[in-house]
Write a protein that holds these residues in place. Structure first.
Motif, PDB file in Angstrom:
ATOM      1  N   SER A   1      13.747  -4.293  -0.372  1.00 13.25           N
ATOM      2  CA  SER A   1      14.438  -4.577  -1.565  1.00 13.25           C
ATOM      3  C   SER A   1      14.646  -6.216  -1.540  1.00 13.25           C
ATOM      4  O   SER A   1      15.445  -6.649  -2.432  1.00 13.25           O
ATOM      5  N   ASN A   2      14.340  -6.870  -0.619  1.00 16.26           N
ATOM      6  CA  ASN A   2      14.573  -8.351  -0.580  1.00 16.26           C
ATOM      7  C   ASN A   2      13.272  -9.045  -1.073  1.00 16.26           C
ATOM      8  O   ASN A   2      13.369 -10.130  -1.328  1.00 16.26           O
ATOM      9  N   PHE A   3      12.547  -8.154  -1.580  1.00 15.38           N
ATOM     10  CA  PHE A   3      11.542  -8.863  -2.299  1.00 15.38           C
ATOM     11  C   PHE A   3      11.018  -8.443  -3.730  1.00 15.38           C
ATOM     12  O   PHE A   3      10.673  -7.146  -3.724  1.00 15.38           O
ATOM     13  N   PRO A   4      11.253  -9.283  -4.602  1.00 11.15           N
ATOM     14  CA  PRO A   4      11.141  -8.982  -6.206  1.00 11.15           C
ATOM     15  C   PRO A   4       9.845  -8.307  -6.475  1.00 11.15           C
ATOM     16  O   PRO A   4       9.678  -7.177  -7.075  1.00 11.15           O
ATOM     17  N   MET A   5       8.768  -8.653  -5.679  1.00  7.14           N
ATOM     18  CA  MET A   5       7.520  -8.092  -5.988  1.00  7.14           C
ATOM     19  C   MET A   5       7.271  -6.541  -5.746  1.00  7.14           C
ATOM     20  O   MET A   5       6.433  -5.880  -5.994  1.00  7.14           O
ATOM     21  N   PHE A   6       8.166  -6.160  -4.821  1.00  8.37           N
ATOM     22  CA  PHE A   6       8.395  -4.684  -4.313  1.00  8.37           C
ATOM     23  C   PHE A   6       9.104  -3.800  -5.019  1.00  8.37           C
ATOM     24  O   PHE A   6       9.309  -2.693  -4.867  1.00  8.37           O
ATOM     25  N   ASP A   7      10.027  -4.396  -5.823  1.00  4.64           N
ATOM     26  CA  ASP A   7      11.104  -3.599  -6.671  1.00  4.64           C
ATOM     27  C   ASP A   7      10.482  -2.627  -7.190  1.00  4.64           C
ATOM     28  O   ASP A   7      11.191  -1.363  -7.135  1.00  4.64           O
ATOM     29  N   GLY A   8       9.192  -2.398  -7.609  1.00  6.90           N
ATOM     30  CA  GLY A   8       8.937  -1.262  -8.540  1.00  6.90           C
ATOM     31  C   GLY A   8       8.209  -0.136  -7.488  1.00  6.90           C
ATOM     32  O   GLY A   8       8.012   0.768  -7.992  1.00  6.90           O
ATOM     33  N   LEU A   9       8.543  -0.458  -6.267  1.00  6.76           N
ATOM     34  CA  LEU A   9       8.240   0.491  -5.287  1.00  6.76           C
ATOM     35  C   LEU A   9       9.276   1.543  -4.631  1.00  6.76           C
ATOM     36  O   LEU A   9       9.047   2.431  -3.962  1.00  6.76           O
ATOM     37  N   SER A  10      10.461   1.199  -5.262  1.00  6.61           N
ATOM     38  CA  SER A  10      11.462   1.954  -4.457  1.00  6.61           C
ATOM     39  C   SER A  10      11.685   3.141  -4.919  1.00  6.61           C
ATOM     40  O   SER A  10      12.006   4.115  -4.119  1.00  6.61           O
ATOM     41  N   ASP A  11      11.075   3.612  -6.071  1.00  8.98           N
ATOM     42  CA  ASP A  11      11.019   5.095  -6.546  1.00  8.98           C
ATOM     43  C   ASP A  11      10.161   5.803  -5.481  1.00  8.98           C
ATOM     44  O   ASP A  11      10.460   7.062  -5.069  1.00  8.98           O
ATOM     45  N   ILE A  12       8.860   5.199  -5.180  1.00 11.01           N
ATOM     46  CA  ILE A  12       7.979   6.068  -4.486  1.00 11.01           C
ATOM     47  C   ILE A  12       8.655   6.075  -3.013  1.00 11.01           C
ATOM     48  O   ILE A  12       8.407   7.161  -2.417  1.00 11.01           O
ATOM     49  N   ASN A  13       9.246   5.015  -2.549  1.00 15.62           N
ATOM     50  CA  ASN A  13      10.165   5.199  -1.189  1.00 15.62           C
ATOM     51  C   ASN A  13      10.961   6.356  -1.148  1.00 15.62           C
ATOM     52  O   ASN A  13      11.218   7.127  -0.135  1.00 15.62           O
ATOM     53  N   GLU A  14      11.673   6.521  -2.297  1.00 19.00           N
ATOM     54  CA  GLU A  14      12.616   7.809  -2.368  1.00 19.00           C
ATOM     55  C   GLU A  14      12.039   9.138  -2.371  1.00 19.00           C
ATOM     56  O   GLU A  14      12.500   9.900  -1.998  1.00 19.00           O
ATOM     57  N   ILE A  15      10.997   8.922  -2.982  1.00 19.48           N
ATOM     58  CA  ILE A  15      10.127  10.173  -3.128  1.00 19.48           C
ATOM     59  C   ILE A  15       9.841  10.745  -1.864  1.00 19.48           C
ATOM     60  O   ILE A  15       9.942  11.778  -1.250  1.00 19.48           O
ATOM     61  N   ILE A  16       8.951   9.713  -1.064  1.00 19.07           N
ATOM     62  CA  ILE A  16       8.467   9.785   0.281  1.00 19.07           C
ATOM     63  C   ILE A  16       9.784  10.506   1.241  1.00 19.07           C
ATOM     64  O   ILE A  16       9.644  11.450   2.057  1.00 19.07           O
ATOM     65  N   THR A  17      10.811   9.744   1.112  1.00 20.11           N
ATOM     66  CA  THR A  17      11.995  10.317   1.989  1.00 20.11           C
ATOM     67  C   THR A  17      12.421  11.714   1.576  1.00 20.11           C
ATOM     68  O   THR A  17      12.803  12.415   2.496  1.00 20.11           O
ATOM     69  N   PHE A  18      12.375  12.031   0.331  1.00 19.92           N
ATOM     70  CA  PHE A  18      12.878  13.468  -0.204  1.00 19.92           C
ATOM     71  C   PHE A  18      11.706  14.266   0.696  1.00 19.92           C
ATOM     72  O   PHE A  18      12.206  15.191   1.283  1.00 19.92           O
TER      73      PHE A  18
END
Lengths: 584, 200
Positions: free
Chosen positions: A481-498
């Protein structure tokens, strides 16, 4: 007729036992316990990746001092969890838990031996493993935390106690525990090799060995040749850490103070480490492939396709595994020519791997398949081996690897090809040989639930990781979350965690089924899967010495399934050839 | 040396662990494979030595003479063990022989320490400000060999006691055979290490 069974006390039966079957169960239970610990660790750091820095109820499982004031996970403890998860899964679960269990259980039973060549050394092997386990787990409770420089313990983080909190006592305990672990593995490996070479029963030629035993033999040889190199690597690291030598360290300044180390090379560590590290991948994978060969043949009711090619492929994979270690080091400034040599040797592994996959599929082709939970997991192993193998082609090519090096693409690849394949193989083995281990059947429906839940969740976790990697997300980072270029990836990380958390719940189904079946499961018959190998000719109750009378005499190979002209669709190995019958 | 596996006809005659002969062969094979594992340990260290040396910043120094003397001592000790079988065949005690090997093993260890003493006096250190990785490698390799030799010395102490009690006969001296195998291995390992350190 000799009577090998004798009266046992609780201590000689369950604790300091020299019977290979009990030692196998000790390895299995310890391995399962460590798998739960390792899995919970991954659940915790996955929660951190989905909700960086936020509090979670799962964090209550952690020792004190691991959380920040807001109740979130400390960054250094996140790294510790990642390190310990890797260490536990690679060594404790998929090396000792898998090989230790099935080599101990199956080798004497499938080759027709009373026990291992040395029951005492076998017992010692387990107890070294057990003490290593205690030492490793104790590192979770030291003030500075456990080792946190990654399971590959690259220097300088592992070589300088003052580098990061996890470089201190935690790292020392890590090194101690891995040394004990290697000693235990070597003692076990010596026993496995010698037992297979020397104690086969009458008629059990190498050409009649079940493929499981072949795989376990080659795995043990890999271990004997590669683990000592890890010890030499660790010895030099220990000298750097404790005595101030400069094998791996050079020109380092910490907190403004220049250390006296000069001339060392951290790349040297990587060479030594990966000389073990890559064969280690096959130490993990080959036993699973051996188990799968047996389970697929039994449940397809067909001879395994291409027995000799399967053995040849195992040998070739084992040989090649020693000359590919450089593919882990494409980014170390390696000479591009050398990189291309390692690319070539790495891609060669695709050939024996393809042979194995082809033979598995050919065995399944037009077979009368019984979809037992063991069979589903065996097919799952082949599936994961293919999926992970395909991304292996990308990572084995230096020109392509450089683009996704140290990203989640790598994490996705090795979790599928090594983690899933091996753990599925282990599950297949447990479901298949549970009746022999405990004299009870596991619940089939819970087995199906376990398989499909695990299969879907595992792909839900590891498949999206490839996209994260292609987008450039580095592995091991505390947060993206500290890198704007990765902001769009947070949803994928949430899915993986689920999916990771859901997958963990399905493992609870397995644990329940395992424990429940030991006590309340349906009683197993002597040969519930109608299998040919010798272990199914032993009595249901556990006896020391395996067979009450003389040892069985082997008359045929292990894969006479659905043989034309036979009454049953299986012919055990101790049944003599019928008049006019040709051996396979 | 090859791993001695049991031939098919042996399997027809004998039946597994009930047969002591098979167990003996198994134990010999186990020691042999153990020695392969130890060799891999030293292969790891010596290949690290070669790779590191090629990178430069490598101190050159002369190997202490004490190491040459210790080489001769360990070769002599190994040579003595070849007489065990003939003495047992003639029903003679092997106490003197085994005891001599043990003493030579201890003398070897002493000379290794003398070698290190000479190195230190010449400014070659394991660690510290004035040290160089070349010296560190030398100490680690010789120390690692000595650690393995320590195991052999302990085994020889047991063998000496057994020999004194005349427990070895020509028909039953497996443990002494295994100890001899291991001792010969340590000798060959040291000679190779000595040549490696001297000429590479």
């Amino acid at each position: 007729m000799s009577d090998h069974h004798h009266k046992e006390t609780f201590i000689t039966k369950y604790i300091f036992c020299t019977d290979h079957k009990m030692i196998a169960k000790q390895f299995l239970i310890t391995g399962m316990f460590m798998a739960i610990v390792g899995m919970l660790m991954s659940a915790i750091f996955r929660v951190q990746l989905a909700n960086p820095g936020e509090a979670s109820v799962l964090y209550n499982l952690l020792p004190g001092g691991w959380l920040n004031e807001a109740g979130g996970l400390n960054p250094d403890k996140y790294l510790a969890l990642v390190t310990m998860h890797g260490t536990i899964l690679v060594f404790w679960v998929l090396t000792a838990g898998l090989s230790g269990t099935f080599a101990n259980f199956l080798i004497p039973l499938q080759i027709g031996a009373r026990d291992m060549a040395s029951g005492f050394i076998n017992m010692l092997s387990y107890w070294f493993f057990f003490i290593a386990t205690v030492v490793l787990l104790s590192s979770l409770f030291v003030e500075s935390g456990p080792a946190s420089g990654g399971w590959t313990i690259y220097p300088p983080l592992s070589a300088l106690p003052q580098a990061i909190p996890g470089s201190g006592t935690g790292m020392t305990l890590w090194l101690l525990s891995i040394t004990l672990f290697v000693v235990g593995s070597l003692l076990g490996g010596l026993n496995y090799i010698v037992t297979i070479l020397n104690l086969r029963t009458k008629g059990m030629s190498m050409q009649r060995l079940p493929l499981t035993v072949w795989a376990l033999l080659i795995t043990a040889i890999l271990g004997v040749l590669s683990f000592p190199v890890l010890l030499s690597c660790g010895l030099l690291l220990l000298f750097d850490r404790s005595f101030g030598t400069s094998f791996y360290l050079s020109d380092i300044i910490i907190n403004g103070e220049a250390l006296h180390h000069a001339g060392g090379s951290p790349i040297l560590f990587e060479h030594l480490f990966w000389f073990l590290g890559h064969p280690e991948v096959y130490i993990i994978l080959l036993p699973a492939l051996g188990i799968v060969s047996e389970v697929i043949a039994v449940n397809s009711r067909k001879p395994i396709f291409g027995y000799k090619a399967m053995v040849g492929a195992l040998l070739l994979i084992a040989f090649l595994s020693f000359i590919v270690w450089g593919h882990h080091m494409f980014m170390t400034g390696m000479n591009p020519f050398l990189g291309s040599v390692f690319t070539f040797t790495t891609l060669l592994i695709a050939i024996p791997s393809a042979v194995k996959v082809f033979n598995y599929l050919a065995t399944l082709w037009r077979a009368n398949i019984r979809f037992t939970p063991a069979m589903l997991f065996a097919i799952g192993t082949v599936s994961a081996f293919i999926t992970g193998g395909l991304t292996g082609l990308i990572l084995g090519d230096s020109a392509l690897d450089i683009n996704v090096h140290d990203t989640y693409f790598v994490v996705g690849h090795f979790h599928i090809v090594m983690g899933l394949s091996a753990i599925y193989g282990m599950f297949a083995g447990v479901y298949h040989w549970f009746p022999k281990m405990y004299g009870k059947m596991m619940n089939k429906n819970l087995g199906y639930l376990h398989f499909w839940g695990t299969f879907i969740c595992a792909y839900g976790v590891f498949f999206p990781m490839h996209f994260l990697g292609l987008a450039g997300l580095p592995r091991r980072y505390y947060t993206n979350s500290n890198f704007p270029m990765f902001d769009g990836l947070s949803d994928i990380n949430e899915i993986i965690t689920f999916f990771a958390l859901a997958g963990a719940i399905f493992q609870a189904v397995f644990i329940f089924n395992f424990v429940y079946s030991i006590f309340k499961g349906t009683k197993a018959s002597k040969n519930p899967w109608k299998s040919n190998t010798l272990e199914w000719t032993t009595p249901i109750e556990r006896i020391h010495g395996n067979w009450p009378g003389d040892l069985p005499v082997v008359k045929r190979w292990a894969y006479d399934y659905s043989k034309p002209g036979m009454e049953d669709d299986f012919v055990p190995q101790d049944v003599p050839l019928f008049e006019g019958e040709k051996e396979h | 040396m090859n791993v001695k596996t049991v031939k098919r006809e042996d399997l027809d005659k004998y039946s597994n662990t009930e047969d002591k002969r098979l167990v003996n062969i198994a134990l010999k094979s186990m020691l042999f494979i153990g020695m392969v594992a130890i060799s891999m340990f030293f292969a790891g260290l010596t290949s690290a030595y070669i790779v590191r040396k090629a990178e430069g910043n490598w101190m050159e120094f002369i190997l202490p003479d004490w190491f040459l003397v210790s080489t001769m001592v360990i070769v002599l000790s190994s040579f003595l063990l070849f007489f065990v079988k003939s003495r047992l065949k003639n029903n003679n005690s092997v106490f003197g022989l085994v005891c001599s090997v043990l003493i030579l093993g201890l003398i070897f260890s002493f000379f290794q320490f003398k070698g290190w003493e000479q190195l230190i006096s010449e400014g070659v250190f394991l660690t510290g400000e004035g040290s160089n990785v070349a010296g560190s490698f030398l100490y680690v390799l010789t120390l690692a060999h000595l650690a393995h030799l320590f195991g052999g010395v302990i085994a020889l102490i047991f063998a000496t006691v057994n020999a004194k009690l005349r427990r070895y006969t020509i028909d039953s001296y497996l443990s002494l055979k295994l100890i001899s195998m291991y001792w010969h291995f340590l000798t060959i390992l040291w000679v190779l290490l000595f040549l490696f350190l001297k000429f590479l």
